[in-house]
Structures are given as structure tokens and as C-alpha cells.
Design an enzyme around this catalytic site. Structure first.
Site, PDB file in Angstrom:
ATOM      1  CD  GLU A   1      73.087 110.215 -36.872  1.00  5.70           C
ATOM      2  OE1 GLU A   1      73.995 110.452 -37.713  1.00  5.70           O
ATOM      3  OE2 GLU A   1      72.647 111.070 -36.094  1.00  5.70           O
TER       4      GLU A   1
ATOM      5  CB  CYS B   1      79.671 106.408 -42.702  1.00  6.48           C
ATOM      6  SG  CYS B   1      80.338 107.147 -41.192  1.00  6.48           S
TER       7      CYS B   1
ATOM      8  CB  CYS C   1      80.647 109.324 -28.466  1.00  7.63           C
ATOM      9  SG  CYS C   1      82.447 109.425 -28.525  1.00  7.63           S
TER      10      CYS C   1
ATOM     11  CB  CYS D   1      84.818 116.001 -29.778  1.00  7.53           C
ATOM     12  SG  CYS D   1      86.109 114.728 -29.695  1.00  7.53           S
TER      13      CYS D   1
ATOM     14  CB  CYS E   1      81.474 115.594 -32.140  1.00  3.38           C
ATOM     15  SG  CYS E   1      80.809 114.033 -32.739  1.00  3.38           S
TER      16      CYS E   1
ATOM     17  CB  CYS F   1      78.630 112.042 -37.063  1.00  2.00           C
ATOM     18  SG  CYS F   1      78.407 110.433 -36.325  1.00  2.00           S
TER      19      CYS F   1
END
Length: 343
Positions: free
Chosen positions: A94, A107, A114, A118, A121, A334
Site C-alpha cells: 500500500e 506514506c 510485518c 502489534c 495493526c 494501514c
């Protein structure tokens, strides 16, 4: 068989050496570098200041990473655009283009997925597929500029943990700030991190005065490690110590990102602890309303809750502001666009 290599992640000095080894004139390196990083050309056939033979030779030895727009989402509230990009290997990332007060900010993603884990997220829900190369990060930026217009600021806060991809982040910054190329100022770049302490020191020691944003989100280690697994290894006091070193080395104030989850991290004890941690320090606390995701059962933070928390921190003498929300009518968190596309 000739093994092609990427070309847009090479410094002028690296290109000069490679070009001499290939029998090209040394001065051609600066020419090609300028075509790539000033004119943003990613097709050798369009480098018309080179001979046809050299263009054909370049195509034999080098390539540009191919990134294509899968989908564009335009906000009806402002001039924000969000993108799904497909990489050479069909992985999806993204990126966001934001226009505000005649300044363009992007951004960008630094990884496919990832591994930080978290809980609030969306980016981390399917783990880490791989890191982006410096060449891919640079092409991601230039694609956004080709699709829109030149940008003023780069925020590396998209999918991924940038400092978990340290060498490629370092290389992209070196290339994108080269005065003979794109010539973006170091201070126009912000890199985020969940707080990889050793890498914060490494970043400080590079001598780049870029902006650093630390995803803190909790004032206590106990809470933080519950929602952010990286908190088990990296304690808040050690993160702050590393950030103090970063300020000392770069003279750049660190921003601490704080996603406000009502009833979880905006309690009186959190306010008092944030005062204990930061009173008298030259820092900024960036308050962000929670954008809910399926896997994290908390509601979007209300405006009055954000305002009250910000006011209480300000009364404690802390520099705290609420982040302006851009493109909030699009899947805002995100990683949400990518996750929804994959379903």
C-alpha cells in the site's frame, strides 16, 4: 547468461565503477543517474540522450523493478489517494498520496507484511512475507510522483517495520537525497519504528538528520508488551534513552506516536506516567485515534475523547497534538486495503 541487476539503487560512484567495467565512458554514469532520479525514467529506450547501442546494452545488464497500480482509491473528503501496488512477484503493498496546504506528502511501505505483531495493526496480521529492496522503495516513490506530482515529504509509515529493513532504508535515503539526483532534503523524510533500540542508535550514527517517529502507544511496559510483542525485548526506558541519543546526534526532535484506545491507554495513570517519562524533554507526542480492525475489538476513538486526553497532557506541560486525519473515508488503517484485497 547475463545476470541483470537493478540500476535505480546505485549511487553515481557505484555506477561509474560498473560502467567502466562494462566498457562505458565514466561520464555516462551521471547522465543515466540524472535520467533515473531527476526525470524519473524507468525505461532505457526513453533515455534519448544516449546512443541506441548504449540503451540496448543497458537493457542487457540492468533492469528496473516493475511496480504497477492495482487499484486507486480517492477520498471524497480531501485530496488523499490510496493505492494498492503489485510488485514483480505479485505481492501487494500500500501507499498513500496526501495533498494539504499545497504540499504533497506520501506514506510508503517498506516491507510486504510485518513481523512486529502489534495487535491493533492490520499490516501484521499475516506476518512478514519479505522486505522491499532499496530499488523497489525508490520506484514506489517515483511511481507515486508519476501518477500525481512531485512530492515534498516522504513518511515511511506504511506496511512494515522500516528499521527491520535497515540496509535498504539506509540505501534509499542515500539515493533519494543525492544532490545530483532527486535531491530531497533529509528533513523531508520521516522514518517510523516500534522502537528497535539497536537500530535507533545505528540510524543516529549514519549522520542523516531525518525525522524519527516512534510508535510508543503505551506508557507502561506491562500494557505495551500485551499489545506490542516487541515490548518484551525493547523496554520504554531503553527506547527513550536511544531517542535522547538520536536528538543529541541529529538535532532532530523525536515524535512519539500514541494511538489512543479509550479506556485502555488514556487513563489517569497513563497521563501521570507520560509526564514522568517526558516532562522537560524536547519531544512531541502525536495522538492518533484508533482505526478499528476486525481482529482488534475496540471502537474508533471519539473526537471528544481525543480532545480531553490532549488537553490533560498539555496541562502536564507535554507537547501533544492530535494528528489530522486524511482520507478517513477510505479503509483507513494501514494494511486494511491489502488484507481486504487478499480475501
Amino acid at each position: 547468461m547475463i545476470m541483470k541487476q537493478t540500476i535505480n539503487d546505485k549511487t553515481i560512484e557505484e555506477l561509474e565503477k560498473i560502467f567502466l567495467d562494462l566498457g562505458f565512458k565514466k561520464f555516462r554514469a551521471k547522465q543515466v543517474f540524472r535520467q533515473i532520479h531527476v526525470n524519473k525514467i524507468n525505461d532505457f529506450s526513453k533515455m534519448t540522450d544516449l546512443s541506441k547501442k548504449m540503451r540496448e546494452d543497458l537493457d542487457k545488464y540492468f533492469y528496473f523493478p516493475k511496480i504497477k497500480v492495482v487499484k486507486e482509491f480517492k477520498s471524497n473528503l480531501d485530496k488523499t489517494k490510496k493505492y494498492l501496488f503489485e510488485l514483480d512477484d505479485k505481492n501487494i503493498i500500500e501507499a498513500v498520496f496526501m495533498e494539504y496546504n499545497n504540499r504533497n506528502t506520501i506514506c510508503i511501505s517498506s516491507q510486504v507484511g510485518c513481523r512486529m505483531g502489534c495487535k491493533f495493526c492490520a499490516s501484521t496480521k499475516n506476518g512478514l512475507e519479505r522486505s522491499l529492496s532499496a530499488a523497489e522503495i525508490i520506484e514506489e516513490i517515483y511511481l507515486l510522483e508519476r501518477e500525481n506530482s512531485d512530492i515534498s515529504n516522504i513518511v515511511v509509515m506504511g506496511i512494515g517495520e522500516p528499521l527491520d529493513n535497515f540496509s535498504n532504508i539506509e540505501k534509499f535515503i542515500k539515493i533519494i537525497t543525492d544532490q545530483k539526483g532527486r535531491n530531497l532534503s533529509h528533513r523531508s523524510i520521516t522514518v517510523s519504528t516500534v522502537g528497535l533500540v539497536d537500530k535507533i542508535y545505528d540510524l543516529a550514527n549514519l549522520g542523516y538528520d531525518i525525522n524519527l517517529a516512534v510508535s510508543l502507544h503505551y506508557a507502561f511496559d506491562e500494557k505495551r508488551m500485551t499489545y506490542m510483542p516487541s515490548g518484551k525485548k525493547y523496554k520504554i526506558k531503553d527506547i527513550i534513552k536511544a531517542c535522547d541519543y538520536y536528538l543529541e546526534k541529529t538535532k532532530r526532535r523525536v515524535s512519539y506516536e500514541y494511538v489512543v484506545i479509550d479506556g485502555v491507554n488514556n487513563l489517569r495513570e497513563d497521563i501521570d506516567q507520560l509526564e514522568n517519562l517526558f516532562k522537560g524533554k524536547n519531544i512531541h507526542i502525536n495522538l492518533i485515534p484508533l482505526n478499528p480492525i476486525e481482529e482488534f475489538k475496540h471502537s474508533k476513538t471519539k473526537n471528544n475523547v481525543m480532545d480531553q486526553f490532549q488537553q490533560k497532557l498539555t496541562k502536564k506541560g507535554l507537547n501533544a497534538t492530535i494528528r489530522r486525519s486524511m482520507g478517513s473515508d477510505i479503509d483507513a488503517s494501514c494494511g486494511q486495503l491489502r488484507n481486504n484485497y487478499a480475501r
